[in-house]
Design a protein around this motif. Structure first.
Motif, short mmCIF file in Angstrom:
data_model
loop_
_atom_site.label_atom_id
_atom_site.label_comp_id
_atom_site.label_asym_id
_atom_site.label_seq_id
_atom_site.Cartn_x
_atom_site.Cartn_y
_atom_site.Cartn_z
N ASN A 72 0.86 -1.19 0.00
CA ASN A 72 0.00 0.00 0.00
C ASN A 72 0.90 1.24 0.00
N PRO A 73 0.93 2.03 -1.07
CA PRO A 73 1.81 3.20 -1.14
C PRO A 73 1.58 4.21 -0.01
N LYS A 74 0.36 4.24 0.54
CA LYS A 74 0.09 5.17 1.64
C LYS A 74 0.93 4.82 2.86
N VAL A 75 1.13 3.54 3.10
CA VAL A 75 1.93 3.12 4.25
C VAL A 75 3.39 3.52 4.05
N VAL A 76 3.89 3.37 2.83
CA VAL A 76 5.26 3.79 2.52
C VAL A 76 5.42 5.28 2.79
N ASP A 77 4.50 6.09 2.28
CA ASP A 77 4.59 7.54 2.49
C ASP A 77 4.43 7.90 3.96
N ALA A 78 3.62 7.15 4.67
CA ALA A 78 3.45 7.41 6.10
C ALA A 78 4.77 7.23 6.83
N VAL A 79 5.52 6.21 6.47
CA VAL A 79 6.84 6.01 7.08
C VAL A 79 7.78 7.16 6.70
N ARG A 80 7.74 7.58 5.45
CA ARG A 80 8.60 8.68 5.01
C ARG A 80 8.37 9.94 5.84
N TYR A 81 7.12 10.29 6.05
CA TYR A 81 6.81 11.51 6.79
C TYR A 81 6.98 11.35 8.30
N ALA A 82 7.06 10.13 8.79
CA ALA A 82 7.20 9.90 10.23
C ALA A 82 8.62 10.03 10.73
N ILE A 83 9.59 10.07 9.80
CA ILE A 83 10.99 10.03 10.19
C ILE A 83 11.58 11.42 10.42
N ASN A 84 12.04 11.62 11.65
CA ASN A 84 12.72 12.86 12.03
C ASN A 84 14.23 12.61 11.93
N ARG A 85 14.81 12.98 10.81
CA ARG A 85 16.22 12.69 10.56
C ARG A 85 17.15 13.36 11.55
N GLN A 86 16.78 14.54 11.99
CA GLN A 86 17.66 15.28 12.89
C GLN A 86 17.84 14.56 14.22
N GLU A 87 16.86 13.78 14.63
CA GLU A 87 17.00 13.04 15.89
C GLU A 87 18.15 12.03 15.82
N PHE A 88 18.37 11.44 14.67
CA PHE A 88 19.49 10.51 14.52
C PHE A 88 20.81 11.24 14.72
N VAL A 89 20.91 12.43 14.13
CA VAL A 89 22.14 13.21 14.26
C VAL A 89 22.35 13.63 15.71
N ASP A 90 21.30 14.12 16.35
CA ASP A 90 21.42 14.63 17.71
C ASP A 90 21.80 13.54 18.70
N LYS A 91 21.24 12.35 18.52
CA LYS A 91 21.46 11.28 19.51
C LYS A 91 22.66 10.39 19.19
N LEU A 92 23.05 10.34 17.92
CA LEU A 92 24.11 9.41 17.54
C LEU A 92 25.37 10.10 17.04
N GLY A 93 25.25 11.36 16.63
CA GLY A 93 26.37 12.01 15.97
C GLY A 93 27.37 12.67 16.90
N PHE A 94 26.96 13.10 18.10
CA PHE A 94 27.84 13.77 19.05
C PHE A 94 28.60 14.92 18.38
N GLY A 95 27.88 15.66 17.56
CA GLY A 95 28.49 16.80 16.88
C GLY A 95 29.05 16.50 15.51
N TYR A 96 28.98 15.25 15.10
CA TYR A 96 29.49 14.87 13.79
C TYR A 96 28.34 14.30 12.95
N GLY A 97 28.41 14.51 11.65
CA GLY A 97 27.37 13.98 10.76
C GLY A 97 26.26 14.98 10.54
N GLU A 98 25.34 14.60 9.66
CA GLU A 98 24.21 15.47 9.35
C GLU A 98 23.06 14.62 8.82
N SER A 99 21.87 15.18 8.90
CA SER A 99 20.71 14.48 8.36
C SER A 99 20.80 14.47 6.84
N THR A 100 20.23 13.44 6.24
CA THR A 100 20.28 13.36 4.78
C THR A 100 19.07 12.61 4.24
#
Length: 506
Positions: free
Chosen positions: A290-318
């Motif tokens: 169901n393409p709606k489920v795919v898009d729902a996952v896309r919009y649910a992802i906060n990329r910056q949280e990965f950087v903030d919690k895992l990057g320790f000042g290194y890396g960036e959202s992409t």
């Protein structure tokens, strides 16, 4: 693919490794914090999280451990600081008028460390083996190669199935590290033989390799390290203390240990890379049919949280497999699916509650972030760690997983690996986004020095990012630490180049 995180060596593992020591020539280990031994030789003492799982480059593939294998094996080309293909074993190369044949002219007088000549026949043998060996991890990267013939001793003529100007990039150390044709593929894992800057003298599988400078390497005059001691890194904190005390003088480190390394008066530096993490989706399996489920996952992802919690000042959202500023990065595709949990919940209205299993190879905080973010929009995730994860992933049997890539020297190869119908990183094979194949073909047909190359490549990236099979999250650089006695490395993105590197024995 980024290999599993740093392995903890137990006493049992060490005993097992020592039991299968394969020693070619016993060498004394250099000591001292600078890497200098009593006789004044310079020894690189490198603790790596990516110790080769196999020393045959055909089996090992183009994962992150190619950097370690490059100590032993050279390639036809290598890349410079701008990512351009430049000569290595090949002195030059030339295409025919139609772009479906390229001739690589080798340097004269080269030989492998076993004395076998580095000639056109050796290049042909290497490519043929990569294409046909049953356990080859490279055959999927060489689909444009129809055959290889020789013209004299030094010219290897590569015949292609199509016009493809990417071959000089493809034949770098990421894909075509060349082993001696005299070596038995069955023994390369224990006795690696190449034409690179160093020669293995001692090997403890999975644990340690001792190497010495190769006097016959084509650029030996610019290799100033006499020996290398390559060891599988223990846990991250131990690596920093080992660097501080001189047990090691070079190592990759994790972002959360960068501050400790700096506090220990070590040089901490960022080596630009092409590392990008993603959520891999199989649209051939419910609920992603169901393409709606795919898009729902896309919009649910906060990329910056990965950087903030895992990057320790290194890396960036992409949201792409390339860093900003790289020739293949497509500005038009930036933030196409921004973080919008309200929109995600709206897309899921009327769809029965979704519960999924996220399968990963080892415990990973990324998985917990995905679990939390999807829970916020009503999707329940169970995390399953499966050490044999690779088998169902590459068989396309999983519904949801995580993946990290280290990129390729050929940007088109990165794209086809992710978005092509047979791409190893495309969990939804044989699906590919509409228009991608045509866009990829245009890149192959465009010479690397063409004024249209960048825009053509970016158009292929744009077509690939229409894929419903991947959601990119964040990128991280290659983070390294070294003693101050070790000089700076050349700034070649994604590579570790020891040309010109010295150790100050003073």
């Amino acid at each position: 693919m980024n290999p599993p995180h740093r392995r903890k060596r137990t006493a049992m593992r060490i005993r097992l490794a020592l039991a299968v020591v394969l020693t070619l020539v016993l060498g004394a280990c250099a000591g001292g914090g600078t890497g200098a031994s009593g006789d004044g030789t310079a020894t690189l003492k490198w603790a790596t999280s990516y110790f080769p799982t196999h020393w045959d480059p055909v089996v090992s593939g183009s994962g992150a451990q190619f950097r370690e294998l490059a100590l032993v094996y050279a390639s036809l080309t290598k890349t410079d600081e701008k990512g351009n293909a430049v000569p290595d074993l090949a002195e030059s190369w030339k295409y025919n008028d139609t772009g479906d044949e390229v001739t690589f002219h080798l340097r004269e007088g080269l030989k492998f460390s076993d004395g076998t000549p580095v000639n056109a026949a050796a290049v042909k043998a290497a490519i043929d083996r990569a294409k046909t060996q049953k356990n080859s991890a490279l055959f999927g990267d060489l689909t444009s190669i129809k055959s290889v013939t020789t013209s004299g001793d030094l010219d290897a003529v590569v015949h292609l199935t199509q016009t493809d100007y990417q071959i000089p990039l493809l034949f770098g150390e990421r894909v075509l590290q060349i082993a001696s044709p005299k070596s038995d593929p069955e023994t390369l894992d224990q006795r690696p033989v190449g034409a690179g800057p160093f020669i293995v003298t001692q090997l403890i599988p999975g644990t340690k390799a001792v190497l010495k400078k190769n006097p016959d390497y084509w650029d030996a005059k610019n290799i100033h390290l006499d020996n290398v001691e390559l060891v599988s890194a223990p846990d991250a904190a131990t690596v920093v203390s080992g660097l501080q005390t001189g047990v090691y003088n070079f190592a990759d480190i994790t972002p959360n240990n960068a501050k400790a390394a700096k506090d220990a008066d070590l040089d901490v530096f960022v080596q630009p890379g092409f590392n990008a993490n993603n959520i891999s989706i199989n649209i051939n399996k419910a609920p992603f049919t169901n393409p709606k489920v795919v898009d729902a996952v896309r919009y649910a992802i906060n990329r910056q949280e990965f950087v903030d919690k895992l990057g320790f000042g290194y890396g960036e959202s992409t949201d792409q497999p390339f860093p900003k500023g790289y020739v293949a990065y497509d500005p038009q595709s930036t933030d196409k699916y921004p973080y919008d949990p309200a929109k995600s919940r709206e897309l899921l209205k009327g769809i029965p509650k979704i519960k999924l299993t996220l399968v990963i190879p080892n415990a990973d905080p990324q998985a917990e972030i995905v679990q939390s973010q999807l829970a916020a929009v009503g999707i329940t995730i169970d995390i399953k760690v499966d050490k044999n994860w690779a088998t169902p992933f590459f068989a396309k049997d999983l519904t949801l997983s995580l993946y990290g890539t280290t990129g390729r020297d050929s940007a088109l190869q990165t794209l086809t690996a992710h978005f092509g119908p047979n791409g190893p990183l495309n969990l939804s094979s044989p699906y590919e986004p509409s228009g991608f194949e045509a866009a990829a073909a245009k890149v192959r047909q465009t010479p690397l020095d063409s004024p249209q190359y960048a825009t053509t490549l970016q158009a292929a990236t744009r077509a690939g990012l229409e894929s419903k099979a991947l959601v990119f999250t964040y990128s991280s650089p290659n983070l390294l630490a070294k003693s101050k006695a070790l000089s700076a490395l050349p700034a070649n993105p994604g590579h570790l180049d020891w040309t010109g590197v010295r150790i100050d024995n003073g």
